[in-house]
Design a protein around this motif. Sequence first.
Motif, PDB file in Angstrom:
ATOM      1  N   GLU A  75       0.811  -1.224   0.000  1.00  0.00           N
ATOM      2  CA  GLU A  75       0.000   0.000   0.000  1.00  0.00           C
ATOM      3  C   GLU A  75       0.843   1.271   0.000  1.00  0.00           C
ATOM      4  OE1 GLU A  75      -2.142   0.032   4.134  1.00  0.00           O
ATOM      5  OE2 GLU A  75      -1.349  -1.972   3.702  1.00  0.00           O
ATOM      6  N   ARG A  78       0.876   3.502  -5.307  1.00  0.00           N
ATOM      7  CA  ARG A  78      -0.490   3.641  -5.795  1.00  0.00           C
ATOM      8  C   ARG A  78      -0.886   2.571  -6.813  1.00  0.00           C
ATOM      9  NH1 ARG A  78       0.083   9.955  -7.146  1.00  0.00           N
ATOM     10  NH2 ARG A  78       2.287   9.396  -6.936  1.00  0.00           N
ATOM     11  N   ASN A  81      -2.380  -2.753  -7.179  1.00  0.00           N
ATOM     12  CA  ASN A  81      -3.465  -3.544  -7.759  1.00  0.00           C
ATOM     13  C   ASN A  81      -3.302  -3.691  -9.261  1.00  0.00           C
ATOM     14  OD1 ASN A  81      -4.481  -3.521  -5.183  1.00  0.00           O
ATOM     15  ND2 ASN A  81      -6.514  -2.774  -5.759  1.00  0.00           N
ATOM     16  N   VAL A 239       0.143  -6.117   4.964  1.00  0.00           N
ATOM     17  CA  VAL A 239      -0.845  -5.114   4.563  1.00  0.00           C
ATOM     18  C   VAL A 239      -1.772  -4.855   5.744  1.00  0.00           C
ATOM     19  CG1 VAL A 239      -0.802  -5.813   2.127  1.00  0.00           C
ATOM     20  CG2 VAL A 239      -2.497  -6.807   3.663  1.00  0.00           C
ATOM     21  N   PHE A 243      -6.594  -1.890   4.021  1.00  0.00           N
ATOM     22  CA  PHE A 243      -6.142  -2.003   2.632  1.00  0.00           C
ATOM     23  C   PHE A 243      -6.558  -3.350   2.053  1.00  0.00           C
ATOM     24  CE2 PHE A 243      -2.868  -3.272  -0.486  1.00  0.00           C
ATOM     25  CZ  PHE A 243      -3.004  -2.238  -1.395  1.00  0.00           C
TER      26      PHE A 243
END
Length: 280
Positions: A75, A78, A81, A239, A243
Motif C-alpha cells: 500500500e 499507488r 493492484n 498489509v 487495505f
Amino acid sequence: MMKQVKQISLAKYDPAEILGSLYGPGFLGVKGAFSREWVEELGEDIEKLYEDALKRPGGAVGRGPKRHYVEIHPEDIRGFNELTTHPWVKAVCEAVLGPDYQFVEIGFDVPNPGAVNQTWHRDFPAPVDTTKGRRLNSLAFNLTTVDVEPNMGPFEIAPGTQWDDGSEFDYEMFPPKECYCRYEGRAEQKMPKMGDVSVRSALTIHRGTANHSTKSRPVLVLGVDAPEANNHERHDLQVTKRFYDTLPEELKSHLLCRIVDELEIIEQGHTIEGLMMGEA
C-alpha cells in the motif's frame, strides 16, 4: 488515484512462448504494459520511499557502492493492484508457477550515479525443485521508472544460466571468476522504457553494471512464488486490514502476507553479502 491501465485478454499471451522464454533464456519482457503517466506516479512514490528509507537505520540494504535495495509495503505505492492484476503478469505467473501462485515480495533497487559493476550472481541458491526437478518455482518481475540509457548502468543477464550448477559457487550464488568469460560472452544488456515490464528467473546469472550517468535508475521488483517455494521466508509482506479489504477477491487469493492493524517497519532481511563491496 492511480491512472487506469488498459486490460487485455489473457488469450493474447501464448503459454508456450512464456514457458519457452523463462525455461530457455530465463528472461521475457513486454513493451508498453503501462502508460508513462502511470509510471511517473510510481516513480514519485519510489522517490519518496527511498528518501525515507535512507534516513532510517537499516531502511535500505546496500547492494554495492551507490546502490540500494528497499523492501516496501504494497500500500506504499499507488499501482499495486494494477500491477499484480495486469493480464500479462497473470498469464506469466499461471504458465510458469501454476494457478496458485503467490506474491511474496515487493521492493525496489536504485543504482545511483557512481554505482560500479556488480559481481555476477543469482539472487538466492537454486532450490531442489530446480536442481533436481528442473522446474522454476519463483519469478521476479521488474518495472523501470525511467527510460534506461546505455550509460545508466543497465541490468545485464547471461541467458540460459538459471540451470547452471551452483553447488560450488560461493554461498551457492556467486560463480568463480574463471566462469566470468562465459557469462560475458552470453551477456545481454536490457534498456527498457517507462511502461515496459520484464520477468526473469532470479537464478539466471546477472549483474547491475556501472552507472556512469548523472541519473539514478530505480526499478520496482515484484517477487512471486509457486506454492511449494519458500522465498517468503526472506521477506515480510504485510498489509493493513483496511487495505486488504479494498483488494479484489482474486488478488487476495494470490497474496501471501501478514494482515496487521498498523504497518510495521520492515527489517530488510534479503541481504546479499557478496554484493556489498564496501559502503553503499
